[in-house]
Write a protein that holds these residues in place. Structure first.
Motif, PDB file in Angstrom:
ATOM      1  N   ARG A  30      10.792   1.696  -3.917  1.00 51.62           N
ATOM      2  CA  ARG A  30      11.341   0.567  -3.155  1.00 51.62           C
ATOM      3  C   ARG A  30      10.135  -0.212  -2.633  1.00 51.62           C
ATOM      4  O   ARG A  30       9.015   0.300  -2.651  1.00 51.62           O
ATOM      5  CB  ARG A  30      12.179   1.046  -1.966  1.00 51.62           C
ATOM      6  N   PHE A  31      10.348  -1.426  -2.161  1.00 55.40           N
ATOM      7  CA  PHE A  31       9.272  -2.128  -1.481  1.00 55.40           C
ATOM      8  C   PHE A  31       9.890  -3.049  -0.446  1.00 55.40           C
ATOM      9  O   PHE A  31      10.428  -4.104  -0.773  1.00 55.40           O
ATOM     10  CB  PHE A  31       8.357  -2.906  -2.440  1.00 55.40           C
ATOM     11  N   THR A  32       9.830  -2.626   0.818  1.00 53.19           N
ATOM     12  CA  THR A  32      10.454  -3.340   1.934  1.00 53.19           C
ATOM     13  C   THR A  32       9.416  -4.170   2.689  1.00 53.19           C
ATOM     14  O   THR A  32       8.210  -4.064   2.429  1.00 53.19           O
ATOM     15  CB  THR A  32      11.088  -2.343   2.913  1.00 53.19           C
ATOM     16  N   LYS A  33       9.879  -4.927   3.657  1.00 50.02           N
ATOM     17  CA  LYS A  33       8.953  -5.681   4.509  1.00 50.02           C
ATOM     18  C   LYS A  33       8.067  -4.736   5.311  1.00 50.02           C
ATOM     19  O   LYS A  33       6.892  -5.024   5.537  1.00 50.02           O
ATOM     20  CB  LYS A  33       9.725  -6.646   5.394  1.00 50.02           C
ATOM     21  N   ASP A  34       8.613  -3.598   5.739  1.00 50.30           N
ATOM     22  CA  ASP A  34       7.779  -2.603   6.426  1.00 50.30           C
ATOM     23  C   ASP A  34       6.693  -2.067   5.497  1.00 50.30           C
ATOM     24  O   ASP A  34       5.558  -1.849   5.914  1.00 50.30           O
ATOM     25  CB  ASP A  34       8.629  -1.447   6.954  1.00 50.30           C
ATOM     26  N   ASP A  35       7.058  -1.854   4.225  1.00 52.15           N
ATOM     27  CA  ASP A  35       6.060  -1.394   3.247  1.00 52.15           C
ATOM     28  C   ASP A  35       4.964  -2.444   3.062  1.00 52.15           C
ATOM     29  O   ASP A  35       3.785  -2.102   2.928  1.00 52.15           O
ATOM     30  CB  ASP A  35       6.722  -1.078   1.903  1.00 52.15           C
ATOM     31  N   SER A  36       5.340  -3.719   3.065  1.00 54.40           N
ATOM     32  CA  SER A  36       4.330  -4.772   2.909  1.00 54.40           C
ATOM     33  C   SER A  36       3.400  -4.797   4.117  1.00 54.40           C
ATOM     34  O   SER A  36       2.198  -4.993   3.964  1.00 54.40           O
ATOM     35  CB  SER A  36       4.971  -6.136   2.656  1.00 54.40           C
ATOM     36  N   LEU A  37       3.957  -4.562   5.304  1.00 58.03           N
ATOM     37  CA  LEU A  37       3.116  -4.501   6.502  1.00 58.03           C
ATOM     38  C   LEU A  37       2.141  -3.329   6.401  1.00 58.03           C
ATOM     39  O   LEU A  37       0.944  -3.480   6.675  1.00 58.03           O
ATOM     40  CB  LEU A  37       3.974  -4.377   7.759  1.00 58.03           C
ATOM     41  N   ASN A  38       2.631  -2.164   5.985  1.00 58.66           N
ATOM     42  CA  ASN A  38       1.763  -0.990   5.839  1.00 58.66           C
ATOM     43  C   ASN A  38       0.658  -1.245   4.817  1.00 58.66           C
ATOM     44  O   ASN A  38      -0.501  -0.890   5.043  1.00 58.66           O
ATOM     45  CB  ASN A  38       2.580   0.239   5.434  1.00 58.66           C
ATOM     46  N   LEU A  39       1.008  -1.863   3.702  1.00 62.34           N
ATOM     47  CA  LEU A  39       0.009  -2.188   2.675  1.00 62.34           C
ATOM     48  C   LEU A  39      -1.009  -3.185   3.213  1.00 62.34           C
ATOM     49  O   LEU A  39      -2.218  -3.014   3.036  1.00 62.34           O
ATOM     50  CB  LEU A  39       0.699  -2.733   1.415  1.00 62.34           C
ATOM     51  N   GLY A  40      -0.533  -4.231   3.856  1.00 66.33           N
ATOM     52  CA  GLY A  40      -1.445  -5.231   4.409  1.00 66.33           C
ATOM     53  C   GLY A  40      -2.398  -4.634   5.434  1.00 66.33           C
ATOM     54  O   GLY A  40      -3.608  -4.905   5.411  1.00 66.33           O
ATOM     55  N   LEU A  41      -1.866  -3.795   6.327  1.00 66.94           N
ATOM     56  CA  LEU A  41      -2.716  -3.173   7.342  1.00 66.94           C
ATOM     57  C   LEU A  41      -3.717  -2.198   6.729  1.00 66.94           C
ATOM     58  O   LEU A  41      -4.851  -2.100   7.197  1.00 66.94           O
ATOM     59  CB  LEU A  41      -1.854  -2.479   8.401  1.00 66.94           C
ATOM     60  N   LEU A  42      -3.316  -1.499   5.671  1.00 71.35           N
ATOM     61  CA  LEU A  42      -4.251  -0.617   4.970  1.00 71.35           C
ATOM     62  C   LEU A  42      -5.399  -1.430   4.364  1.00 71.35           C
ATOM     63  O   LEU A  42      -6.565  -1.048   4.465  1.00 71.35           O
ATOM     64  CB  LEU A  42      -3.529   0.181   3.883  1.00 71.35           C
ATOM     65  N   LEU A  43      -5.074  -2.554   3.744  1.00 73.21           N
ATOM     66  CA  LEU A  43      -6.123  -3.411   3.181  1.00 73.21           C
ATOM     67  C   LEU A  43      -7.038  -3.962   4.273  1.00 73.21           C
ATOM     68  O   LEU A  43      -8.260  -4.043   4.093  1.00 73.21           O
ATOM     69  CB  LEU A  43      -5.505  -4.543   2.362  1.00 73.21           C
ATOM     70  N   VAL A  44      -6.475  -4.316   5.424  1.00 75.06           N
ATOM     71  CA  VAL A  44      -7.293  -4.776   6.555  1.00 75.06           C
ATOM     72  C   VAL A  44      -8.227  -3.651   6.992  1.00 75.06           C
ATOM     73  O   VAL A  44      -9.436  -3.863   7.195  1.00 75.06           O
ATOM     74  CB  VAL A  44      -6.409  -5.246   7.728  1.00 75.06           C
ATOM     75  N   GLU A  45      -7.685  -2.446   7.118  1.00 73.56           N
ATOM     76  CA  GLU A  45      -8.492  -1.292   7.531  1.00 73.56           C
ATOM     77  C   GLU A  45      -9.649  -1.069   6.559  1.00 73.56           C
ATOM     78  O   GLU A  45     -10.795  -0.912   6.972  1.00 73.56           O
ATOM     79  CB  GLU A  45      -7.597  -0.056   7.594  1.00 73.56           C
ATOM     80  N   ARG A  46      -9.363  -1.072   5.259  1.00 71.37           N
ATOM     81  CA  ARG A  46     -10.415  -0.869   4.252  1.00 71.37           C
ATOM     82  C   ARG A  46     -11.443  -2.013   4.320  1.00 71.37           C
ATOM     83  O   ARG A  46     -12.641  -1.778   4.227  1.00 71.37           O
ATOM     84  CB  ARG A  46      -9.837  -0.804   2.835  1.00 71.37           C
ATOM     85  N   GLY A  47     -10.963  -3.231   4.457  1.00 68.17           N
ATOM     86  CA  GLY A  47     -11.860  -4.379   4.537  1.00 68.17           C
ATOM     87  C   GLY A  47     -12.775  -4.322   5.739  1.00 68.17           C
ATOM     88  O   GLY A  47     -13.976  -4.598   5.638  1.00 68.17           O
ATOM     89  N   LYS A  48     -12.229  -3.948   6.889  1.00 66.06           N
ATOM     90  CA  LYS A  48     -13.044  -3.866   8.107  1.00 66.06           C
ATOM     91  C   LYS A  48     -14.035  -2.703   8.035  1.00 66.06           C
ATOM     92  O   LYS A  48     -15.191  -2.857   8.426  1.00 66.06           O
ATOM     93  CB  LYS A  48     -12.139  -3.756   9.335  1.00 66.06           C
ATOM     94  N   GLU A  49     -13.576  -1.550   7.521  1.00 71.83           N
ATOM     95  CA  GLU A  49     -14.481  -0.394   7.378  1.00 71.83           C
ATOM     96  C   GLU A  49     -15.688  -0.749   6.517  1.00 71.83           C
ATOM     97  O   GLU A  49     -16.805  -0.330   6.800  1.00 71.83           O
ATOM     98  CB  GLU A  49     -13.760   0.776   6.687  1.00 71.83           C
ATOM     99  N   ARG A  50     -15.438  -1.518   5.466  1.00 71.65           N
ATOM    100  CA  ARG A  50     -16.484  -1.839   4.494  1.00 71.65           C
ATOM    101  C   ARG A  50     -17.146  -3.194   4.759  1.00 71.65           C
ATOM    102  O   ARG A  50     -17.978  -3.633   3.973  1.00 71.65           O
ATOM    103  CB  ARG A  50     -15.884  -1.807   3.083  1.00 71.65           C
TER     104      ARG A  50
END
Length: 181
Positions: free
Chosen positions: A42-62
């Protein structure tokens, strides 16, 4: 090691130099395998938020100078620009996102397939570069049995790195969904 099992040197989509024979086909095969692998239940709006925040986390870490976008049809579900991202990244996000949405495959795959018989898809008269960009960084979000339902796009790095960052995050989100079942 036999010739069939020898590793193929990676294809660099940003290089204008001659590249090792078979490397383009190997990269296309890898991306097609990623498409088959990254099918969500499935891919819900909550899933999109989780994906977006994960990408932000990876981007900030690196400390990556990236912009991130998740879009479903005409609705932007997530969008952010991290430190170092530029207004040009917004253009690239939209152009790569349109490419992935139109062809329902990763934007990098569109560009690579265009090179299979020499040249580039951008050199074809019918390909509108003001609207589309066949460069890495946008990946359709596939729901198993449904198909592409949205896109996730990263811009700010060389196109292969944009693509690989998206794939890394998609794998992590998919694993977390599978563990939660």
């Amino acid at each position: 090691m036999t010739p069939e099992s020898s590793p193929v040197t990676a294809f660099d989509p940003d290089s204008v130099k001659s590249q090792p024979e078979g490397s383009l086909e190997a990269l296309i095969g890898r991306i097609e395998a990623e498409v088959n692998e990254l099918q969500f239940p499935r891919f819900t709006k909550d899933d999109s938020l989780n994906l977006g925040l994960l990408l932000v986390e990876r981007g900030k870490e690196r400390k990556l100078p990236i912009a991130i976008d998740i879009t479903k049809g005409d609705q932007v579900l997530f969008h952010v620009a991290l430190d170092g991202a530029t207004p040009d990244n917004e253009h690239w996000i939209r152009a790569k996102q349109r490419t992935a949405a139109r062809y329902e495959v990763p934007s990098l795959l569109v560009g690579l397939r265009g090179r299979l018989h020499g040249g580039r898809i951008e050199d074809k008269g019918w390909f509108d570069e003001s609207t589309y960009a066949p460069h890495g960084g946008s990946f359709p979000l596939y729901v198993a049995g449904v198909g592409a339902v949205a896109t996730v796009t990263v811009s700010g790095l060389p196109q292969q790195q944009d693509h690989d960052l998206v794939v890394e995050a998609l794998r992590e989100i998919l694993r977390s969904m599978q563990r939660a079942r």
